[in-house]
Design a protein around this motif. Sequence first.
Motif, PDB file in Angstrom:
ATOM      1  N   ASP A  40       0.572  -1.639   0.084  1.00 40.81           N
ATOM      2  CA  ASP A  40       0.315  -0.335  -0.057  1.00 40.81           C
ATOM      3  C   ASP A  40       0.575   1.713   0.613  1.00 40.81           C
ATOM      4  O   ASP A  40       0.465   2.090  -0.350  1.00 40.81           O
ATOM      5  N   ASP A  41       1.658   1.170   0.611  1.00 43.49           N
ATOM      6  CA  ASP A  41       3.654   2.486   0.901  1.00 43.49           C
ATOM      7  C   ASP A  41       3.554   2.370  -0.864  1.00 43.49           C
ATOM      8  O   ASP A  41       4.659   2.775  -0.780  1.00 43.49           O
ATOM      9  N   GLY A  42       3.625   1.134  -1.544  1.00 38.91           N
ATOM     10  CA  GLY A  42       4.200   1.302  -3.207  1.00 38.91           C
ATOM     11  C   GLY A  42       5.436   1.098  -3.041  1.00 38.91           C
ATOM     12  O   GLY A  42       6.223   0.806  -3.785  1.00 38.91           O
ATOM     13  N   ARG A  43       5.910   0.268  -2.012  1.00 36.27           N
ATOM     14  CA  ARG A  43       7.402  -0.835  -1.686  1.00 36.27           C
ATOM     15  C   ARG A  43       7.054  -2.035  -1.434  1.00 36.27           C
ATOM     16  O   ARG A  43       6.358  -2.137  -1.657  1.00 36.27           O
ATOM     17  N   ILE A  44       8.286  -2.363  -1.536  1.00 38.93           N
ATOM     18  CA  ILE A  44       8.246  -3.975  -1.632  1.00 38.93           C
ATOM     19  C   ILE A  44       9.271  -4.113  -0.491  1.00 38.93           C
ATOM     20  O   ILE A  44      10.181  -3.938   0.370  1.00 38.93           O
ATOM     21  N   ALA A  45       8.483  -4.882   0.897  1.00 40.36           N
ATOM     22  CA  ALA A  45       8.683  -5.168   1.875  1.00 40.36           C
ATOM     23  C   ALA A  45       9.089  -6.615   1.643  1.00 40.36           C
ATOM     24  O   ALA A  45      10.123  -5.898   2.626  1.00 40.36           O
TER      25      ALA A  45
END
Length: 110
Positions: A40-45
């Motif tokens: 949701d934050d546009g990141r690859i966690a």
Amino acid sequence: MKRAPVTTHILDLVTGRPASGVSVALFFEGEQIAQSETNDDGRIASWNSEFRLERGSYRLEFDVGPWFRSLGRETFYEEIQIAFLVNNVEEHFHVPLLLSPHGYSTYRGS
């Protein structure tokens, strides 16, 4: 959770919002070693597989065409590839993508 040695995030420059749900693949020397989808934050966690950095050529492939279509937006780009070199395996590599339908930019982040 330990941070992956290669991370990325995508920012939609038109809306100023993170681009969530974009499929991203990571390649080493031409072979895919990991895949994930932006959160949701546009990141690859995290990636779907763990890997160790090795010296050599890496490439991130961002499958942006389906993401634009899911929003009802047209784009010039179906896929964006960013190739980079790893010389020091002790470093972390953050490679952001700043995205719009007709252009993009990237840089080495921290």
